[in-house]
Design a protein around this motif. Structure first.
Motif, mmCIF file in Angstrom:
data_model
loop_
_atom_site.group_PDB
_atom_site.id
_atom_site.type_symbol
_atom_site.label_atom_id
_atom_site.label_comp_id
_atom_site.label_asym_id
_atom_site.label_seq_id
_atom_site.Cartn_x
_atom_site.Cartn_y
_atom_site.Cartn_z
ATOM 1 N N ALA A 128 2.979 3.598 10.773
ATOM 2 C CA ALA A 128 4.141 3.044 11.479
ATOM 3 C C ALA A 128 4.254 1.539 11.267
ATOM 4 N N ILE A 129 3.629 1.030 10.217
ATOM 5 C CA ILE A 129 3.739 -0.402 9.906
ATOM 6 C C ILE A 129 5.193 -0.689 9.528
ATOM 7 N N PRO A 130 5.830 -1.633 10.157
ATOM 8 C CA PRO A 130 7.247 -1.865 9.883
ATOM 9 C C PRO A 130 7.465 -2.595 8.566
ATOM 10 N N VAL A 131 8.693 -2.506 8.092
ATOM 11 C CA VAL A 131 9.140 -3.324 6.962
ATOM 12 C C VAL A 131 9.772 -4.573 7.535
ATOM 13 N N GLY A 132 9.310 -5.730 7.106
ATOM 14 C CA GLY A 132 9.739 -6.982 7.711
ATOM 15 C C GLY A 132 11.231 -7.239 7.583
ATOM 16 N N ALA A 133 11.765 -7.900 8.591
ATOM 17 C CA ALA A 133 13.189 -8.236 8.597
ATOM 18 C C ALA A 133 13.494 -9.452 7.744
ATOM 19 N N ASP A 134 12.455 -10.240 7.395
ATOM 20 C CA ASP A 134 12.659 -11.448 6.594
ATOM 21 C C ASP A 134 11.730 -11.380 5.384
ATOM 22 N N GLU A 155 0.144 -11.948 8.592
ATOM 23 C CA GLU A 155 0.862 -10.695 8.775
ATOM 24 C C GLU A 155 1.531 -10.265 7.479
ATOM 25 N N ALA A 156 1.492 -8.974 7.191
ATOM 26 C CA ALA A 156 2.164 -8.411 6.022
ATOM 27 C C ALA A 156 2.981 -7.209 6.473
ATOM 28 N N ASP A 157 3.863 -6.739 5.613
ATOM 29 C CA ASP A 157 4.631 -5.549 5.955
ATOM 30 C C ASP A 157 4.275 -4.418 4.989
ATOM 31 N N ARG A 158 4.816 -3.241 5.257
ATOM 32 C CA ARG A 158 4.445 -2.057 4.489
ATOM 33 C C ARG A 158 4.852 -2.198 3.023
ATOM 34 N N ARG A 159 5.986 -2.797 2.781
ATOM 35 C CA ARG A 159 6.474 -2.911 1.404
ATOM 36 C C ARG A 159 5.539 -3.772 0.556
ATOM 37 N N LEU A 160 5.147 -4.925 1.072
ATOM 38 C CA LEU A 160 4.263 -5.811 0.315
ATOM 39 C C LEU A 160 2.900 -5.172 0.064
ATOM 40 N N VAL A 161 2.349 -4.527 1.084
ATOM 41 C CA VAL A 161 1.014 -3.947 0.953
ATOM 42 C C VAL A 161 1.007 -2.801 -0.056
#
Length: 406
Positions: A128-134, A155-161
């Motif tokens: 449930a790691i979110p995708v960042g808004a920025d 902090e990182a988001d799912r897309r980057l990881v």
């Protein structure tokens, strides 16, 4: 770690020897120091990075605790580097406020294998790691962490990881981290990428500017060559002396034995040429930074939009003060360490008046505090420099953004 254990064993031999019987052999003394150090490191690593297993249902099992992928709601990553070591660590944040640390990649302590990286990727994709808004801000933090390699968790988001894990596995990136329709985020439109030909032309022009100021670069290369030759000569001479001593040759003091004096001069030459190279390299970097500032001041708006040319980047990728400031901090730290250790040893062994041991210990503590303060101040200044470089480098900074890959 082996070098650190050996150095600590040598430094602590004298105080530890006073706690053991006088006839204790040297090898036993070494083991009495080295074994607890290695055991403490091993226990600390096992506590910091517990074993994580993945159950048949995809849940993470950590110390008999099960965590479903849907309970993983955030992730922080840290990149640390120093000497010949480098590590990439993920901290998975769970919905109940807990955290799971995973050593993803590293050396000399290895991280996950290819298959394990694939399992971690699937867990992250199902989380449930979110995708960042920025995305732009997250990418800026991502690149800054890679450049600084300070170990600070960001902090990182799912897309980057997921993109990073695909890069570490050497697999094509699958864009399965996009948010669902119900959670679509507003992503600002990206500006058109700069012309590749214009970017390449900027780099070539920067190379010509740097080649026009080749004096400091030649001085740097000559100093490096002298340093390498001095180190090689000292190493060869040391091997010769060790072999001769093993065959029964006794060496006297430097003022009595020519070979001992030669060895002393070789070590001194290596030290001096090393300092000379550090000064030359710092001067060359300073010259490159000055040229990059001139380029920024003279470049038109369209060139500034393409970012600072790549040949100028390397000179900014070092902490303020350069190599000589780092060497000075190292010397200050070593003096502080010797004073902190030597003070109590002088008191315990009655080598000097008690006041001498007390003063030496206090001086060591003060110098150690000063060294730590200067080190942290230098790291903060380096972080500000990296943020500035990320700002003016623009799209070019995205090259080579996968730390520890390959």
């Amino acid at each position: 770690m082996a070098v650190a254990v050996i150095l600590l064993s040598v430094v602590l031999q004298e105080p530890v020897a006073g706690l053991l019987p006088p006839d204790t052999p040297r090898w036993a003394l070494f083991l009495a120091i080295a074994v607890p150090i290695v055991a403490a490191v091993a226990i600390g690593l096992s506590i910091a990075y517990p074993r994580v297993r993945v159950g048949a249902d995809g849940a993470l099992v950590v110390r008999a605790r099960r965590v479903a992928p849907s309970e993983v709601v955030g992730i922080r990553r840290s990149v640390s580097s120093g000497g010949n070591a480098g590590y990439l660590v993920y901290t998975l944040e769970t919905s109940n406020g807990g955290g799971i640390r995973v050593l993803v990649a590293g050396a000399p302590i290895r991280g996950l294998g290819i298959a394990e990286l694939g399992v971690l990727r699937e867990v992250i994709a199902a989380s449930a790691i979110p995708v960042g808004a920025d995305p732009s801000e997250l990418e800026r933090s991502f690149f800054a962490a890679n450049l600084l390699a300070s170990g600070r968790r960001i902090e990182a988001d799912r897309r980057l990881v997921l993109r990073e894990l695909d890069g570490l596995r050497g697999a094509p990136h699958r864009s399965d981290a996009e948010p669902a329709v119900s959670e679509q985020v507003a992503v600002p439109p990206m500006s058109a990428s700069p012309s590749a030909d214009a970017t390449l032309q900027d780099d070539r022009e920067a190379e010509r500017q740097l080649s026009g100021a080749a004096g400091t670069r030649i001085f740097r290369r000559v100093a490096l060559g002298l340093f390498a030759l001095a180190c090689l000569a000292a190493a060869v001479l040391l091997i010769v002396l060790v072999v001769m001593e093993s065959l029964g040759t006794d060496f006297g003091a430097a003022d009595e034995d020519p070979l001992t004096a030669t060895m002393s001069f070789a070590i001194l030459a290596a030290l001096l040429t090393g300092i000379l190279w550090a000064i030359a390299a710092d001067l060359d970097d300073a010259r490159r930074r000055a040229l990059s500032r001139e380029w920024l001041a003279a470049a038109p708006a369209e060139q500034l939009a393409r970012g600072l040319p790549t040949p100028f980047h390397a000179a900014w990728m070092r902490a303020p003060g350069g190599r000589m400031a780092g060497l000075a901090l190292l010397v200050l730290g070593m003096v502080a360490l010797l004073a902190v250790i030597g003070g109590p040893v002088a008191l315990a062994g009655s080598y000097a008046a008690p006041a001498v041991g007390i003063v030496a210990t206090m001086v060591g503590v003060v110098l150690g505090g000063v060294a730590l303060w200067l080190w942290f101040a230098r790291r903060r200044a380096y972080a500000r420099r990296v943020e500035w470089l990320l700002e003016i480098a623009g799209p070019r900074v995205r090259e080579g953004d996968e730390p520890l890959a390959g």
